[in-house]
Enzyme design. Structure first.
Site, PDB file in Angstrom:
ATOM      1  CE  LYS A  23      -3.012   0.173   3.503  1.00  0.00           C
ATOM      2  NZ  LYS A  23      -3.482   1.411   4.154  1.00  0.00           N
ATOM      3  CB  SER A  24       3.848   2.256   1.974  1.00  0.00           C
ATOM      4  OG  SER A  24       3.270   2.155   3.244  1.00  0.00           O
ATOM      5  N   GLY A  94      -5.476   7.238   5.920  1.00  0.00           N
ATOM      6  CA  GLY A  94      -4.593   8.193   6.577  1.00  0.00           C
ATOM      7  C   GLY A  94      -3.387   8.542   5.715  1.00  0.00           C
ATOM      8  CG  ASP A 309       0.729  -0.130   9.858  1.00  0.00           C
ATOM      9  OD1 ASP A 309       0.101   0.694  10.537  1.00  0.00           O
ATOM     10  OD2 ASP A 309       1.246   0.146   8.760  1.00  0.00           O
ATOM     11  CE  LYS A 336      -0.545   3.743  13.447  1.00  0.00           C
ATOM     12  NZ  LYS A 336       0.301   4.222  12.361  1.00  0.00           N
TER      13      LYS A 336
END
Ligand code: S3P
Length: 423
Positions: A23-24, A94, A309, A336
């Protein structure tokens, strides 16, 4: 997808899972490609809704996307991104909102960034403070500047030197992105090294950027410039692999292989934690292999797993271990997608463990064996990682019911399909 799911225990689990693209890396591949002039290509982009939110926002600011099979092409506008006349919807993400605050800070005009009920509770003061020092203007809700946000961007930002008070890859990245359109270099110091995807990928796109490791921390200096278009190959997401790693270890009869993933040091701290607990877990270029193991308790400090995470999944490992596992300095978990400090404790408690907290630390006294887990019912609170951790516990133990499961689509739309494929 119905929003409630009953998970039955599985007598055995075998097979291979292909977790989605990281995802990052996916967010950043889209962002850097949109900032560049010309066409970039991306292979293996995450199919989750979070990354789709980033893509939609960049498209409403002028980037053009086309998809062909697994390959995405993105063309950044020759004259740069422009302010969109409509709201920029970050959904549940986020990373989208925090990184985009840095990007829009350097784009003239007023930008409105909104999100879902979970994102609308998350603090944006951590990015507002440095970005206002650079010359953009923020307005949001309340003391912690929660969304909706109005940001007035500027083409005359100034470079800053900034010490991030609580290490955060999102805050570091927001400053770096804004620094691309500043009049001089910007330096960010972090006390604990967080994921370096922004720095590494911008360097790949031709930006001058220096990193120096100091003790446990790092200083990054970015020089202004426009990234060049590039070809990106997104590796598998280690934070998603963590669910299957824990599953393979705590389930009494499992052998699971996960495809190759990003193995940067800041992302795979969970592997050392699980190995230290006695887990039969190996990781190499071909991916990650986990098989049923007797686990024992350990002490986990947040700096071992920056961004924390993987903690909800590790709380399931702690629940299956013998002894008391300590989770130390975990305050960031409260901020979060949901309060994961409370959520991680709640999962272990519902499974039948004794749990308690002291300040930012919490403790789980494990049952010693997942077959002793209680059947349970849990509400995800719009948090994908709480859903996936609960599902791992339910299938390994004695089943469970999860409500609010559709939120897995934010990061891992095929999660339940992949889970069931192992039965
Ligand atoms: C991310 C940063 C993280 C993490 C998130 C992804 C990123 O948070 O929780 O899932 O891609 O930059 P921090 O900003 O707390 O490091």
């Amino acid at each position: 997808m119905s929003d409630e799911r009953q998970i039955e225990p599985a007598p055995s689990l075998r097979g291979e899972v292909r977790v989605p693209g990281d995802k990052s890396t996916s967010h950043r591949a889209l962002m850097i490609s949109a900032l560049a002039s010309g066409t970039s290509t991306i292979e293996g982009l995450s199919s989750g809704e979070d990354v789709a939110s980033t893509s939609t926002m960049l498209q409403s600011m002028g980037a053009v996307r086309t998809d062909k099979g697994d390959q995405v092409t993105l063309t950044g506008p020759t004259d740069g991104l422009h302010a969109s006349s409509s709201d920029l919807d970050c959904g549940n993400s986020g990373t989208t909102i925090r990184l985009m605050t840095g990007i829009v800070s350097g784009v003239e005009g007023v930008h409105t960034l909104i999100g879902d009920a979970s994102l609308s509770k998350r603090p944006m003061d951590r990015v507002a403070e440095p970005l206002e020092m650079m010359g953009s203007k923020f307005s949001g809700q309340g003391k912690h500047i929660t969304p909706p946000l109005k940001i007035t961007g500027s083409s005359s930002l100034v470079g800053i030197e900034y010490h991030v008070p609580k290490a955060s890859a999102q805050v570091k990245s927001a400053i770096i992105f804004a620094g691309l359109s500043a009049s001089g270099p910007s330096t960010v110091h972090e006390d604990v090294r967080t994921r370096s995807a922004t720095e590494d990928m911008l360097r790949h796109a031709g930006i001058q950027i220096e990193s120096v490791d100091i003790g446990q921390g790092r200083s990054v200096t970015v020089h202004p410039g426009r990234p060049k278009s590039a070809h990106w190959v997104v590796p598998g997401d280690p934070s998603q692999a963590a669910f299957f790693a824990v599953l393979g270890l705590v389930h009494p009869n499992a052998q699971i292989h996960v495809n190759s993933i990003d193995t940067s040091a800041e992302r795979i701290g969970f592997v050392s934690v699980l190995q230290r607990m006695g887990g039969s877990l190996s990781i190499d270029a071909s991916g990650l292999k986990a098989s049923s193991s007797k686990l024992s308790a350990t002490e986990i400090h947040a700096s071992e797993i920056p961004s924390v995470d993987e903690v909800p999944a590790l709380s399931v490992a702690a629940a299956a271990a013998t002894g008391v596992t300590s989770f130390l300095d975990m305050g960031e978990l409260r901020l979060k997608e949901s309060d994961r400090f409370e959520g991680s404790m709640r999962i272990a408690s519902l499974l039948g463990c004794k749990v308690w907290s002291e300040g930012d630390d919490f403790f789980v006294e494990g049952l010693g064996d997942a077959t002793l887990f209680h059947d349970f019912t849990i509400d995800s609170g719009l948090d994908h990682r709480i859903v996936m951790s609960s599902a791992v516990a339910a299938i390994s133990g004695n089943g469970g019911k999860i409500t609010g499961v559709s939120t897995v689509a934010s990061s891992y739309p095929n999660f339940f399909e992949h889970l069931d494929s192992l039965r």
